[in-house]
Motif scaffolding. Structure first.
Motif, PDB file in Angstrom:
ATOM      1  N   TYR B  17      42.891  49.302 -83.129  1.00  0.00           N
ATOM      2  CA  TYR B  17      43.272  48.765 -81.816  1.00  0.00           C
ATOM      3  C   TYR B  17      42.055  48.214 -81.087  1.00  0.00           C
ATOM      4  CZ  TYR B  17      48.144  50.213 -81.929  1.00  0.00           C
ATOM      5  OH  TYR B  17      49.467  50.336 -82.248  1.00  0.00           O
ATOM      6  N   ILE B  19      39.243  47.030 -82.332  1.00  0.00           N
ATOM      7  CA  ILE B  19      38.759  45.777 -82.921  1.00  0.00           C
ATOM      8  C   ILE B  19      39.662  44.614 -82.520  1.00  0.00           C
ATOM      9  CG2 ILE B  19      38.574  44.563 -85.126  1.00  0.00           C
ATOM     10  CD1 ILE B  19      37.394  47.201 -86.244  1.00  0.00           C
ATOM     11  N   THR B  20      40.974  44.872 -82.488  1.00  0.00           N
ATOM     12  CA  THR B  20      41.894  43.821 -82.065  1.00  0.00           C
ATOM     13  C   THR B  20      41.609  43.390 -80.626  1.00  0.00           C
ATOM     14  OG1 THR B  20      43.523  44.879 -83.476  1.00  0.00           O
ATOM     15  CG2 THR B  20      44.322  43.189 -81.964  1.00  0.00           C
ATOM     16  N   GLY B  23      38.308  41.541 -80.453  1.00  0.00           N
ATOM     17  CA  GLY B  23      38.425  40.230 -81.082  1.00  0.00           C
ATOM     18  C   GLY B  23      39.108  39.230 -80.167  1.00  0.00           C
ATOM     19  N   LEU B  24      40.240  39.629 -79.601  1.00  0.00           N
ATOM     20  CA  LEU B  24      40.957  38.713 -78.710  1.00  0.00           C
ATOM     21  C   LEU B  24      40.114  38.377 -77.484  1.00  0.00           C
ATOM     22  CD1 LEU B  24      44.619  40.067 -78.850  1.00  0.00           C
ATOM     23  CD2 LEU B  24      43.772  37.906 -79.735  1.00  0.00           C
TER      24      LEU B  24
ATOM     25  N   VAL C  45      50.208  47.013 -84.235  1.00  0.00           N
ATOM     26  CA  VAL C  45      49.395  45.861 -83.866  1.00  0.00           C
ATOM     27  C   VAL C  45      49.182  44.958 -85.086  1.00  0.00           C
ATOM     28  CG1 VAL C  45      47.181  47.025 -84.200  1.00  0.00           C
ATOM     29  CG2 VAL C  45      47.346  45.160 -82.591  1.00  0.00           C
ATOM     30  N   VAL C  88      42.019  33.223 -85.755  1.00  0.00           N
ATOM     31  CA  VAL C  88      41.519  34.427 -85.078  1.00  0.00           C
ATOM     32  C   VAL C  88      42.439  35.611 -85.383  1.00  0.00           C
ATOM     33  CG1 VAL C  88      41.179  35.499 -82.828  1.00  0.00           C
ATOM     34  CG2 VAL C  88      40.305  33.219 -83.249  1.00  0.00           C
ATOM     35  N   LEU C  92      41.648  39.106 -87.515  1.00  0.00           N
ATOM     36  CA  LEU C  92      41.933  40.452 -86.999  1.00  0.00           C
ATOM     37  C   LEU C  92      42.858  41.197 -87.963  1.00  0.00           C
ATOM     38  CD1 LEU C  92      42.484  39.671 -83.221  1.00  0.00           C
ATOM     39  CD2 LEU C  92      40.551  40.845 -84.275  1.00  0.00           C
ATOM     40  N   GLN C  96      42.309  44.829 -89.689  1.00  0.00           N
ATOM     41  CA  GLN C  96      43.278  45.919 -89.544  1.00  0.00           C
ATOM     42  C   GLN C  96      43.814  46.353 -90.908  1.00  0.00           C
ATOM     43  OE1 GLN C  96      45.966  43.634 -87.362  1.00  0.00           O
ATOM     44  NE2 GLN C  96      44.929  43.835 -85.393  1.00  0.00           N
ATOM     45  N   LEU C 201      46.427  30.975 -75.392  1.00  0.00           N
ATOM     46  CA  LEU C 201      45.152  30.602 -75.992  1.00  0.00           C
ATOM     47  C   LEU C 201      45.216  29.202 -76.620  1.00  0.00           C
ATOM     48  CD1 LEU C 201      44.110  33.975 -77.680  1.00  0.00           C
ATOM     49  CD2 LEU C 201      43.115  32.923 -75.651  1.00  0.00           C
TER      50      LEU C 201
END
Lengths: 228, 42, 233
Positions: B17, B19-20, B23-24, C45, C88, C92, C96, C201
């Motif tokens: 979570y 890292i997400t 990153g965003l 996520v 992007v 991610l 994950q 975005l």
């Protein structure tokens, strides 16, 4: 009909140029043989491991050589601004694409008679005549699959400063199916095919080639048109 | 608890979570910076 | 104009809020999965990122086709935005997925069909962005981006099936297909949230691209004329 004739004339022109400048073909050939040799040094003198990876190394040698030959195929046109000349002539851009793509496929196909025996000897694989023919057939399918997107991308990147980096960067991820398909299929030819999977891999290679030969032919005119 | 259940593992969840989110946020920040740069050059 | 940007920003803020709510449900309300325990919460996520990354690439493909067809610069800006945001999310997603693999299988990477396809997909579209960054002429940049996007997008299903065959002798996914309602809610909330954030975005990135183009055209009319002279000579 006219498009096919134009394409064949262009193939003839390129083959003639290729024949006159044989050193180019020989350089690519030597490059491929050197990579085949390097792979065996990287794995070590273990003939079992080498035999297991033979198909992969053979296809990688084809892939690495193809980036050289593909970018070379447009460099000549670029140097003399000949591509623009060809576009201005009443040559159908579609014919131009197929001419170049057929030329590139033939070029890669001609590497097979040297690469295959070298690989078979270096990696100590022994094959019957029928299997060698199958291998060449798979090689032709792989060459066709590489050439269509390769020709399209080379036409674009040959006009840019960083063409030597960009072409492999664009082409390598794209041809992952070709790489996987031909390595698996060739490994089945070399090592035996108990589950009869060769057919599905061949269909995959053929499918990739058909899809990209049509799609790239469709997109090529956009890629070479003079913007603005 | 049935056999073979992975026990714990919250650190992996938190890492994923975090890292997400980072990153965003980083991408958003880079967009902001690039937009601002263009406006400043005018 | 201001109103429209305000509209998109509202969408983005809404997305952020939803992401917080969805993640709260995913982290604290949803039950731990039977076999994977707490680790399974990464899914809330991970899966939305995967879905929306795919949506972004599909949108990029559609924008590219439209842009190639009508040649309007705004479609090029949108294509670029969609690819970049997709990349992007894709990056991610890989991180994950790697964490997931480490937690469940004990290795940082598994040649799982979806994970492998995502990696190839990221490289494909990163290549398109790289190509784009080397082209100076704006019309040519737009056309080439569109062409490369179409070529890359068509490859995605081929790669997927190929990887599936490639490792057909191995186990299939262990992603749970049967999910309880308490697990569906955070999944859906986060998917909508990330979709809204992605739209926001992409709009920002497209705006940046339009501004760049405008600047290029204001700054360099001289270069364009010079280029024409060279071509004629």
């Amino acid at each position: 009909m006219n498009v096919i004739r134009q394409a064949l004339v262009l193939v003839g022109k390129d083959m003639l140029l290729e024949w006159r400048g044989r050193s180019r073909f020989i350089s690519v050939l030597l490059f491929g043989v050197v990579t085949l040799l390097l792979f065996s040094f990287a794995v070590g003198p273990d003939s079992v491991a080498l035999r297991a990876a033979a198909a992969g190394f053979l296809v990688l040698a084809l892939l690495l050589s193809s980036t050289l030959s593909l970018s070379e195929s447009f460099r000549l046109e670029q140097e003399e601004r000949a591509l623009e000349g060809l576009v201005l002539l009443p040559v159908d851009p579609v014919a131009l694409f197929y001419g170049k793509a057929i030329g590139n496929t033939l070029f890669l196909l001609l590497l097979a008679p040297i690469f295959t025996p070298v690989a078979l000897v270096l990696y100590s694989v022994e094959l019957g005549a029928m299997k060698i023919l199958t291998l060449v057939g798979l090689w032709a399918l792989a060459a066709a699959g590489l050439s269509a997107p390769g020709t399209l991308y080379a036409a674009m990147t040959s006009r840019l400063r960083s063409q030597d980096v960009l072409l492999p960067l664009l082409l390598f991820p794209l041809v992952v199916p070709v790489l996987m398909g031909s390595v698996k299929a060739m490994a089945l030819v070399l090592g035996g095919d108990p589950l009869e999977q060769l057919r599905s891999w061949t269909v995959l290679l053929g499918g990739f080639a058909v899809i990209y030969w049509s799609l790239c032919g469709l997109l090529f005119p956009y890629a070479i048109e003079e913007g603005g | 608890m049935p056999d073979g259940t992975i026990v714990g593992g919250w650190s992996y969840v938190i890492a994923a979570y975090a890292i997400t989110a980072v990153g965003l946020a980083a991408y958003f920040w880079s967009l902001r910076r690039r937009l601002k740069q263009i406006h400043n050059e005018d | 104009m201001t109103r429209r940007i305000f509209g998109v920003r509202t969408l983005g803020l809404l997305g952020l809020g939803l992401l917080l709510v969805g993640s709260y449900f995913g982290l604290f309300v949803a039950p731990a999965e039977r076999y994977m325990g707490q680790v399974q919460r990464i899914m809330y996520v991970h899966v939305p990122c995967a879905w929306i990354a795919m949506v972004c690439y599909t949108a990029a493909f559609v924008f590219a086709v439209i842009g190639l067809w009508n040649g309007k610069p705004r479609w090029d800006a949108r294509t670029t935005g969609a690819i970049e945001v997709g990349a992007v999310l894709n990056a991610l997603l890989l991180v994950q997925g790697s964490i997931w693999a480490r937690a469940t299988w004990g290795v940082w990477w598994d040649w799982d069909v979806r994970l492998t396809t995502s990696l190839v997909m990221l490289l494909l579209f990163a290549g398109v962005l790289a190509l784009r960054s080397f082209v100076d002429d704006s019309d040519r940049r737009a056309t080439w981006t569109a062409v490369a996007t179409i070529v890359a997008f068509v490859d995605v299903p081929l790669v997927y099936f190929c990887v599936r065959w490639w490792r057909s002798l191995h186990q299939t996914q262990s992603t749970p297909e049967t999910v309880s309602p308490a697990m569906v809610l955070p999944l859906r909330l986060n998917a909508i949230a990330i979709l809204l954030i992605a739209i926001w975005l992409i709009a920002q990135r497209a705006k940046l691209e339009r501004e760049r183009l405008r600047k290029e055209q204001v700054d360099e009319p001289a270069r364009v004329t010079a280029g024409l002279e060279v071509t004629d000579a």
